[in-house]
Design an enzyme around this catalytic site. Structure first.
Site, PDB file in Angstrom:
ATOM      1  N   SER A  39       0.862  -1.188   0.000  1.00  8.92           N
ATOM      2  CA  SER A  39       0.000   0.000   0.000  1.00  8.92           C
ATOM      3  C   SER A  39       0.899   1.239   0.000  1.00  8.92           C
ATOM      4  CB  SER A  39      -0.881  -0.007   1.259  1.00  8.92           C
ATOM      5  OG  SER A  39      -0.030  -0.106   2.385  1.00  8.92           O
ATOM      6  N   LYS A  64      -4.110   8.750  -9.529  1.00  7.35           N
ATOM      7  CA  LYS A  64      -4.498   7.621  -8.672  1.00  7.35           C
ATOM      8  C   LYS A  64      -5.969   7.294  -8.956  1.00  7.35           C
ATOM      9  CE  LYS A  64      -4.216   5.933  -3.914  1.00  7.35           C
ATOM     10  NZ  LYS A  64      -5.621   5.489  -3.827  1.00  7.35           N
ATOM     11  N   ARG A  80      -6.543  -7.522  -4.942  1.00 10.18           N
ATOM     12  CA  ARG A  80      -5.397  -7.267  -4.054  1.00 10.18           C
ATOM     13  C   ARG A  80      -5.612  -7.997  -2.730  1.00 10.18           C
ATOM     14  NH1 ARG A  80      -4.164  -4.125   0.170  1.00 10.18           N
ATOM     15  NH2 ARG A  80      -2.023  -3.361   0.349  1.00 10.18           N
ATOM     16  N   GLU A 138      -5.300  -0.842 -11.827  1.00 13.56           N
ATOM     17  CA  GLU A 138      -6.548  -0.450 -11.160  1.00 13.56           C
ATOM     18  C   GLU A 138      -7.692  -0.665 -12.126  1.00 13.56           C
ATOM     19  OE1 GLU A 138      -5.782   0.682  -8.104  1.00 13.56           O
ATOM     20  OE2 GLU A 138      -7.696   1.406  -7.330  1.00 13.56           O
TER      21      GLU A 138
HETATM   22  C1  LIG Z   1       4.074   1.493  -5.642  1.00 12.08           C
HETATM   23  C2  LIG Z   1       2.879   0.561  -5.358  1.00 12.08           C
HETATM   24  C3  LIG Z   1       2.861   0.199  -3.879  1.00 12.08           C
HETATM   25  C4  LIG Z   1       3.003  -0.723  -6.219  1.00 12.08           C
HETATM   26  N1  LIG Z   1       4.206  -1.459  -5.895  1.00 12.08           N
HETATM   27  C5  LIG Z   1       4.155  -2.598  -5.133  1.00 12.08           C
HETATM   28  O1  LIG Z   1       3.114  -3.032  -4.687  1.00 12.08           O
HETATM   29  C6  LIG Z   1       5.448  -3.306  -4.854  1.00 12.08           C
HETATM   30  C7  LIG Z   1       5.394  -4.544  -4.267  1.00 12.08           C
HETATM   31  C8  LIG Z   1       6.583  -5.212  -3.957  1.00 12.08           C
HETATM   32  C9  LIG Z   1       7.799  -4.636  -4.256  1.00 12.08           C
HETATM   33  O2  LIG Z   1       9.004  -5.267  -3.954  1.00 12.08           O
HETATM   34  C10 LIG Z   1       8.974  -6.292  -3.040  1.00 12.08           C
HETATM   35  C11 LIG Z   1       9.215  -7.579  -3.519  1.00 12.08           C
HETATM   36  C12 LIG Z   1       9.192  -8.654  -2.611  1.00 12.08           C
HETATM   37  C13 LIG Z   1       8.909  -8.422  -1.239  1.00 12.08           C
HETATM   38  C14 LIG Z   1       8.649  -7.102  -0.792  1.00 12.08           C
HETATM   39  C15 LIG Z   1       8.679  -6.036  -1.694  1.00 12.08           C
HETATM   40  C16 LIG Z   1       7.849  -3.397  -4.873  1.00 12.08           C
HETATM   41  C17 LIG Z   1       6.657  -2.729  -5.174  1.00 12.08           C
HETATM   42  C18 LIG Z   1       1.579   1.207  -5.784  1.00 12.08           C
HETATM   43  C19 LIG Z   1       0.418   1.018  -5.053  1.00 12.08           C
HETATM   44  C20 LIG Z   1      -0.786   1.597  -5.498  1.00 12.08           C
HETATM   45  C21 LIG Z   1      -0.778   2.354  -6.677  1.00 12.08           C
HETATM   46  C22 LIG Z   1      -1.937   2.987  -7.234  1.00 12.08           C
HETATM   47  N2  LIG Z   1      -3.143   2.885  -6.648  1.00 12.08           N
HETATM   48  N3  LIG Z   1      -1.837   3.685  -8.367  1.00 12.08           N
HETATM   49  C23 LIG Z   1      -0.641   3.806  -8.991  1.00 12.08           C
HETATM   50  N4  LIG Z   1      -0.581   4.502 -10.133  1.00 12.08           N
HETATM   51  N5  LIG Z   1       0.488   3.227  -8.516  1.00 12.08           N
HETATM   52  C24 LIG Z   1       0.442   2.510  -7.374  1.00 12.08           C
HETATM   53  N6  LIG Z   1       1.596   1.938  -6.929  1.00 12.08           N
END
Ligand SMILES: CC(C)(CNC(=O)c1ccc(Oc2ccccc2)cc1)c1ccc2c(N)nc(N)nc2n1
Length: 326
Positions: A83, A114, A135, A169
């Site tokens: 998140s 967003k 999710r 999304e």
């Molecule tokens: C940045 C991130 C949180 C996605 N990224 C991830 O979920 C994520 C997950 C593991 C990651 O690395 C890991 C790998 C293994 C274990 C732990 C972390 C890195 C990024 C996110 C969340 C919500 C978003 C949203 N509503 N709109 C837009 N435009 N972008 C968004 N971006």
């Protein structure tokens, strides 16, 4: 036409219809009118009926497949869906920027609208859509593959035989939301409070025919699992996702300073009513993947990203008044 010729014609039509889908849904620039698309889809469906053993689930004809489920199966996300921390004003954004500057230098930001919808994950194996999930709590979601297949802007087959998992999304455009509520009102059914609830309610339907009737859409915004992944910046990854056939949001921009990011959040606070879909803020991310790794994560969110949340509506009308009065 013999079987060999039918097989060849079926492949030709599938490739053509995939390209038309990409032009229409991803590039927003169709090269043929709708009736040409419909006529070719009709020809494909007929040929597949004549040759049922040639049917594959990545055919453009296979959007509304599967019988209604009696429940959803749980799915574990190998890469968790994290998140975002929130920023509610300019001060929070400057604090965020200061925390970045304390750890890395010479960095750029990517700003994305967003989208006010439902976060989903799409898994592709050898280029074919094999599974889609909500999710959920970030670690475990629900398998809604058949419902996601009905979203026309989700490719059933991407342009490379990649094994990749992408996140985005899913949402219901404003016009579809209004039409759906009007129809529900006429049927004496309860209306949805907002497009986000309508999208979530549609994707939680056990019968894919209902999801197919709700005109849902999606914007892809990140990569989860990706064996071959080596692209060094988030903006480059988004470009690669678009080239693979995914729909990304055209308003995404990169900036070199938090000043420009703040201007962008102010611009969209006022402009968002012009969009065909609802947004509830702006997501700001450090662009370089190496710098993202240097910055790392807190318990549940990346340190290299934040969500700027728009103020509530009444505050915006005041902002409008100030804007108009200066
Ligand atoms: C940045 C991130 C949180 C996605 N990224 C991830 O979920 C994520 C997950 C593991 C990651 O690395 C890991 C790998 C293994 C274990 C732990 C972390 C890195 C990024 C996110 C969340 C919500 C978003 C949203 N509503 N709109 C837009 N435009 N972008 C968004 N971006």
């Amino acid at each position: 036409m013999n079987r060999e010729e039918a097989a060849k014609r079926i492949e030709e039509l599938r490739d053509e219809l995939r390209q038309y889908n990409y032009e229409y849904h991803v590039l927003d620039d169709p090269s043929v009118p709708d009736h040409v698309y419909d006529q070719k889809l009709h020809e494909l469906i007929q040929l597949e009926e004549e040759q049922p053993d040639l049917l594959t689930d990545d055919s453009p004809s296979q959007r509304v497949g599967g019988e209604p489920l009696d429940k959803f199966v749980k799915v574990d996300h190998e890469v968790p869906m994290l998140s975002l921390g929130n920023a509610f004003g300019e001060g929070d954004l400057r604090d965020f920027d200061r925390r970045i500057r304390e750890r890395v230098s010479d960095y750029r930001y990517v700003c994305e609208l967003k989208i006010d919808g439902l976060a989903v994950s799409l898994r592709y194996e050898d280029g074919r859509f094999v599974r889609g999930a909500t999710r959920g709590d970030g670690k475990t979601g629900e398998d809604i593959t058949n419902n996601l297949r009905t979203i026309r802007s989700i490719p059933l087959k991407i342009k490379e035989e990649e094994t990749i998992e992408v996140r985005g999304e899913a949402f219901m455009p404003k016009k579809s939301f209004l039409a759906l509520n009007e129809a529900r009102e006429e049927d004496g059914q309860e209306v949805f409070a907002n497009p986000r609830n309508a999208a979530a309610g549609s994707l939680r339907q056990l019968d894919p025919k209902i999801a197919a009737s709700r005109n849902l859409d999606i914007f892809i915004y990140s990569v989860g699992q990706w064996e071959a992944g080596s692209i060094s910046s988030h903006s480059e990854r988004l470009k690669f996702l678009r080239e693979l056939g995914f729909k990304t949001n055209r308003e995404t921009k990169t900036f070199d300073s938090i000043e420009e990011v703040i201007d962008y959040t102010e611009e969209w606070t006022l402009k968002r009513s012009e969009l065909d879909y609802e947004i509830d803020g702006i997501v700001i991310k450090v662009d370089s993947v190496d710098q993202q790794e240097e910055l790392g994560f807190t318990a549940k969110s990346p340190r290299w990203a934040i969500a700027y949340k728009f103020p509530a509506e009444e505050a915006i009308t005041k902002l409008h008044d100030i804007e108009l009065s200066v």
